[in-house]
Design a protein around this motif. Structure first.
Motif, PDB file in Angstrom:
ATOM      1  N   ILE A   8       2.740  -9.391  -2.028  1.00  0.00           N
ATOM      2  CA  ILE A   8       2.207  -8.688  -0.860  1.00  0.00           C
ATOM      3  C   ILE A   8       1.037  -7.829  -1.321  1.00  0.00           C
ATOM      4  O   ILE A   8       1.160  -7.065  -2.280  1.00  0.00           O
ATOM      5  N   THR A   9      -0.103  -7.963  -0.632  1.00  0.00           N
ATOM      6  CA  THR A   9      -1.298  -7.199  -0.969  1.00  0.00           C
ATOM      7  C   THR A   9      -1.917  -6.628   0.295  1.00  0.00           C
ATOM      8  O   THR A   9      -1.732  -7.175   1.385  1.00  0.00           O
ATOM      9  N   ASP A  62       7.448 -11.365   7.752  1.00  0.00           N
ATOM     10  CA  ASP A  62       6.848 -10.810   8.974  1.00  0.00           C
ATOM     11  C   ASP A  62       7.644  -9.639   9.538  1.00  0.00           C
ATOM     12  O   ASP A  62       7.071  -8.666  10.018  1.00  0.00           O
ATOM     13  N   LYS A  63       8.972  -9.727   9.469  1.00  0.00           N
ATOM     14  CA  LYS A  63       9.814  -8.714  10.113  1.00  0.00           C
ATOM     15  C   LYS A  63      10.185  -7.546   9.204  1.00  0.00           C
ATOM     16  O   LYS A  63      10.453  -6.451   9.689  1.00  0.00           O
ATOM     17  N   MET A  64      10.221  -7.774   7.880  1.00  0.00           N
ATOM     18  CA  MET A  64      10.783  -6.745   7.011  1.00  0.00           C
ATOM     19  C   MET A  64       9.942  -6.433   5.781  1.00  0.00           C
ATOM     20  O   MET A  64       9.710  -5.284   5.472  1.00  0.00           O
ATOM     21  N   LEU A  65       9.514  -7.442   5.066  1.00  0.00           N
ATOM     22  CA  LEU A  65       8.942  -7.217   3.739  1.00  0.00           C
ATOM     23  C   LEU A  65       7.482  -6.766   3.758  1.00  0.00           C
ATOM     24  O   LEU A  65       7.065  -6.005   2.897  1.00  0.00           O
ATOM     25  N   THR A  68       2.316  -6.637   8.408  1.00  0.00           N
ATOM     26  CA  THR A  68       1.251  -7.628   8.600  1.00  0.00           C
ATOM     27  C   THR A  68       0.020  -7.069   9.302  1.00  0.00           C
ATOM     28  O   THR A  68      -0.989  -7.754   9.392  1.00  0.00           O
ATOM     29  N   VAL A  69       0.078  -5.834   9.772  1.00  0.00           N
ATOM     30  CA  VAL A  69      -1.114  -5.198  10.331  1.00  0.00           C
ATOM     31  C   VAL A  69      -2.102  -4.891   9.211  1.00  0.00           C
ATOM     32  O   VAL A  69      -3.307  -5.072   9.369  1.00  0.00           O
ATOM     33  N   ILE A  70      -1.577  -4.456   8.052  1.00  0.00           N
ATOM     34  CA  ILE A  70      -2.460  -4.055   6.955  1.00  0.00           C
ATOM     35  C   ILE A  70      -2.256  -4.873   5.675  1.00  0.00           C
ATOM     36  O   ILE A  70      -3.007  -4.698   4.716  1.00  0.00           O
ATOM     37  N   GLU A  71      -1.249  -5.753   5.644  1.00  0.00           N
ATOM     38  CA  GLU A  71      -0.948  -6.492   4.424  1.00  0.00           C
ATOM     39  C   GLU A  71      -0.947  -7.999   4.664  1.00  0.00           C
ATOM     40  O   GLU A  71      -0.600  -8.469   5.744  1.00  0.00           O
ATOM     41  N   ASN A  72      -1.329  -8.712   3.617  1.00  0.00           N
ATOM     42  CA  ASN A  72      -1.186 -10.165   3.569  1.00  0.00           C
ATOM     43  C   ASN A  72      -0.037 -10.483   2.618  1.00  0.00           C
ATOM     44  O   ASN A  72       0.289  -9.680   1.742  1.00  0.00           O
ATOM     45  N   TYR A  73       0.540 -11.660   2.770  1.00  0.00           N
ATOM     46  CA  TYR A  73       1.567 -12.080   1.823  1.00  0.00           C
ATOM     47  C   TYR A  73       1.417 -13.562   1.542  1.00  0.00           C
ATOM     48  O   TYR A  73       0.834 -14.316   2.324  1.00  0.00           O
TER      49      TYR A  73
END
Length: 83
Positions: A8-9, A62-65, A68-73
């Motif tokens: 996650i970045t 998407d739900k926990m880890l 997704t507003v500010i991070e890509n995975y």
């Protein structure tokens, strides 16, 4: 059982104050050739194998880890894990 590696970045458009602090510290240590530092998260999961494994992993991210507003995975699914 599968092992899943999740990376996650922060999105490129998001300021990374931790990364900037590390970069400044490296410059202070005379590592002036370091141009940028981005800090992220690494998570390992062991998860039961299923037909919809990739969908489950994406839901977890998407739900926990990840925020997704500010991070890509991205993630990697490895071969079977020996229990």
């Amino acid at each position: 059982m599968k092992k899943v590696k999740v990376f996650i970045t922060l999105k490129e458009s998001v300021l990374d104050p931790q990364g900037q602090a590390v970069k400044e510290s490296l410059h202070n240590m005379d590592y002036k050739n370091v141009n940028d530092v981005r800090i992220g998260k690494y998570i390992e999961l062991e998860i039961e194998d299923s037909a919809n494994l990739h969908q489950q992993i994406e839901e977890l991210c998407d739900k926990m880890l990840a925020n997704t507003v500010i991070e890509n995975y991205r993630y990697e699914v490895l071969e079977e894990v020996q229990s």
